[in-house]
Design a protein around this motif. Structure first.
Motif, PDB file in Angstrom:
ATOM      1  N   SER A 107       0.836  -1.194   0.000  1.00  0.00           N
ATOM      2  CA  SER A 107       0.000   0.000   0.000  1.00  0.00           C
ATOM      3  C   SER A 107       0.874   1.247   0.000  1.00  0.00           C
ATOM      4  CB  SER A 107      -0.919   0.006   1.229  1.00  0.00           C
ATOM      5  OG  SER A 107      -0.160   0.134   2.418  1.00  0.00           O
ATOM      6  N   ARG A 108       0.286   2.344  -0.455  1.00  0.00           N
ATOM      7  CA  ARG A 108       1.051   3.587  -0.541  1.00  0.00           C
ATOM      8  C   ARG A 108       1.597   4.039   0.825  1.00  0.00           C
ATOM      9  NH1 ARG A 108      -2.389   6.518  -3.015  1.00  0.00           N
ATOM     10  NH2 ARG A 108      -1.580   6.406  -5.141  1.00  0.00           N
ATOM     11  N   PRO A 109       0.805   4.006   1.918  1.00  0.00           N
ATOM     12  CA  PRO A 109       1.361   4.422   3.213  1.00  0.00           C
ATOM     13  C   PRO A 109       2.551   3.558   3.660  1.00  0.00           C
ATOM     14  CG  PRO A 109      -1.027   4.359   3.309  1.00  0.00           C
ATOM     15  CD  PRO A 109      -0.647   3.727   2.019  1.00  0.00           C
ATOM     16  N   ARG A 110       2.446   2.230   3.467  1.00  0.00           N
ATOM     17  CA  ARG A 110       3.550   1.359   3.872  1.00  0.00           C
ATOM     18  C   ARG A 110       4.772   1.589   2.981  1.00  0.00           C
ATOM     19  NH1 ARG A 110       1.825  -2.418   7.530  1.00  0.00           N
ATOM     20  NH2 ARG A 110       3.731  -3.637   7.256  1.00  0.00           N
ATOM     21  N   THR A 113       6.437   4.731   4.069  1.00  0.00           N
ATOM     22  CA  THR A 113       7.204   4.495   5.292  1.00  0.00           C
ATOM     23  C   THR A 113       8.560   3.897   4.964  1.00  0.00           C
ATOM     24  OG1 THR A 113       5.193   4.133   6.599  1.00  0.00           O
ATOM     25  CG2 THR A 113       7.248   3.270   7.496  1.00  0.00           C
ATOM     26  N   PHE A 172       4.858  11.894   8.365  1.00  0.00           N
ATOM     27  CA  PHE A 172       3.473  11.674   7.959  1.00  0.00           C
ATOM     28  C   PHE A 172       2.599  12.870   8.343  1.00  0.00           C
ATOM     29  CE2 PHE A 172       2.232   7.231   6.606  1.00  0.00           C
ATOM     30  CZ  PHE A 172       3.487   6.923   6.125  1.00  0.00           C
ATOM     31  N   ARG A 177      -0.775  13.121   6.211  1.00  0.00           N
ATOM     32  CA  ARG A 177      -1.294  11.765   5.984  1.00  0.00           C
ATOM     33  C   ARG A 177      -1.822  11.238   7.310  1.00  0.00           C
ATOM     34  NH1 ARG A 177      -0.146  10.286   0.954  1.00  0.00           N
ATOM     35  NH2 ARG A 177      -1.155   8.300   1.383  1.00  0.00           N
ATOM     36  N   ASP A 178      -3.024  10.679   7.275  1.00  0.00           N
ATOM     37  CA  ASP A 178      -3.676  10.214   8.488  1.00  0.00           C
ATOM     38  C   ASP A 178      -3.367   8.759   8.813  1.00  0.00           C
ATOM     39  OD1 ASP A 178      -4.872  12.710   8.741  1.00  0.00           O
ATOM     40  OD2 ASP A 178      -6.586  12.108   7.493  1.00  0.00           O
ATOM     41  N   GLU A 179      -2.729   8.028   7.889  1.00  0.00           N
ATOM     42  CA  GLU A 179      -2.475   6.610   8.107  1.00  0.00           C
ATOM     43  C   GLU A 179      -1.415   6.390   9.194  1.00  0.00           C
ATOM     44  OE1 GLU A 179      -1.975   8.170   5.286  1.00  0.00           O
ATOM     45  OE2 GLU A 179      -3.240   7.348   3.689  1.00  0.00           O
ATOM     46  N   GLU A 180      -1.475   5.234   9.784  1.00  0.00           N
ATOM     47  CA  GLU A 180      -0.474   4.843  10.774  1.00  0.00           C
ATOM     48  C   GLU A 180       0.734   4.261  10.044  1.00  0.00           C
ATOM     49  OE1 GLU A 180       1.021   4.348  14.661  1.00  0.00           O
ATOM     50  OE2 GLU A 180      -0.777   5.378  13.948  1.00  0.00           O
ATOM     51  N   PRO A 181       1.948   4.838  10.215  1.00  0.00           N
ATOM     52  CA  PRO A 181       3.122   4.291   9.523  1.00  0.00           C
ATOM     53  C   PRO A 181       3.474   2.901  10.031  1.00  0.00           C
ATOM     54  CG  PRO A 181       3.770   5.998  11.091  1.00  0.00           C
ATOM     55  CD  PRO A 181       2.272   6.017  11.026  1.00  0.00           C
TER      56      PRO A 181
END
Length: 315
Positions: A107-110, A113, A172, A177-181
């Motif tokens: 995924s883009r957030p991962r 990271t 983040f 960005r609201d996602e958890e890294p």
């Protein structure tokens, strides 16, 4: 639309890469006259090798966040994304890596990271190699510039998983960005740092092969330390594409004990030209690797479960 945007980004980056070569060709060609073909070819080979080693450093981190791609596939993602550094700003390679990594089930957030962490590893190791190399090469500098080692040790603390997790979380928040890294353990960080340190040694060899013909009294240690330090300065000056100008000035400054300003400038010009050529070779290799991928290979690898707290790998 995604494919069009990706290839459009690559096209813009390639145009800027070519422009960087064309605009500086007169100065580079003059500097090349002072070098033998053996030094030029050897230094170019070292630049290409360093690019591959850097890709392995990035892959070591990405494997920890779920990238299951093979080495050739990981090389393709990394090599294609590297041309993004010719676009002003230091974030484009990270964004490009995150986008290309989505093709392999990350995924883009991962992916962001992993790319941010790999970038931090490169910055930290450049500071450490630069500081140690310069202090060892110029013994009298330790009494005056002892603080350089302190700064390098402080940067090394960024590779502690708990500290690095806070740095990534801050990145983040800055990018809204609201996602958890994702968490990255110590073993992956050590592997990435080892590959990154090897990359700086290889780049030091490339700088030394050129410098020894321009300034015969220069050694491998000072060439390695000076180049790593100059790259760090160029990276921090984010407004310049690929650190143009800043890297050259830093290299001339730190090589003052062994080379004249003209010799250091010649090294900087030829080195930048060869590294640009290496990026172009890497881009061609990445496209060729993509062309050899089976068209039917579109399965997405499952992502590892999100961690809810520190685990054994974070100890």
């Amino acid at each position: 639309m995604r494919a069009a945007l990706r290839w459009g980004f690559l096209a813009v980056a390639v145009v800027l890469l070519a422009w960087a070569v064309i605009t500086g060709w007169d100065e580079v060609s003059a500097a090349l006259r002072d070098l033998t073909w053996g030094a030029i070819v050897g230094a170019l080979a070292a630049c290409v090798l360093a690019l591959g080693v850097n890709a392995m450093s990035w892959r070591a981190v990405m494997r920890a966040i779920g990238l299951t791609a093979t080495v050739p596939e990981a090389l393709r993602v990394f090599l294609l994304s590297q041309v993004g550094k010719y676009v002003p700003g230091s974030v484009w390679p990270v964004l490009a890596q995150a986008e290309f990594a989505r093709d392999h089930g990350v995924s883009r957030p991962r992916a962001m990271t992993g790319s941010i962490v790999a970038m931090v590893v490169g910055v930290v190791t450049s500071a450490i190699v630069g500081a140690v190399g310069l202090v060892l090469a110029v013994p009298d500098a330790l009494a005056t510039y002892w603080w350089v080692l302190v700064v390098a040790a402080a940067l090394a603390a960024l590779l502690v998983p708990a500290v690095l997790a806070r740095v990534v979380a801050l990145a983040f928040r800055v990018t809204r960005r609201d996602e958890e890294p994702a968490r990255i353990g110590g073993r992956a960080l050590l592997a990435s740092a080892a590959w990154s340190a090897l990359m700086w040694v290889v780049l030091g060899v490339h700088a030394w092969l050129l410098l020894r013909e321009l300034a015969p009294g220069a050694g491998l240690v000072i060439a390695t330390g000076a180049f790593a330090f100059a790259w760090l300065v160029g990276f921090l000056v984010v407004v310049a594409p690929a650190g143009a100008g800043a890297r050259e000035a830093a290299l001339a400054l730190v090589l003052a004990p062994v080379a004249t300003p003209a010799q250091a400038l010649s090294l900087a010009l030829v080195s930048r030209f060869l590294m640009t050529a290496a990026d172009a070779i890497g881009l061609a290799a990445g496209i060729a690797i993509g062309g050899r991928r089976p068209a039917a290979r579109r399965a997405q690898a499952p992502e590892p479960p999100r961690e809810t707290g520190p685990g054994p790998q974070d100890a």
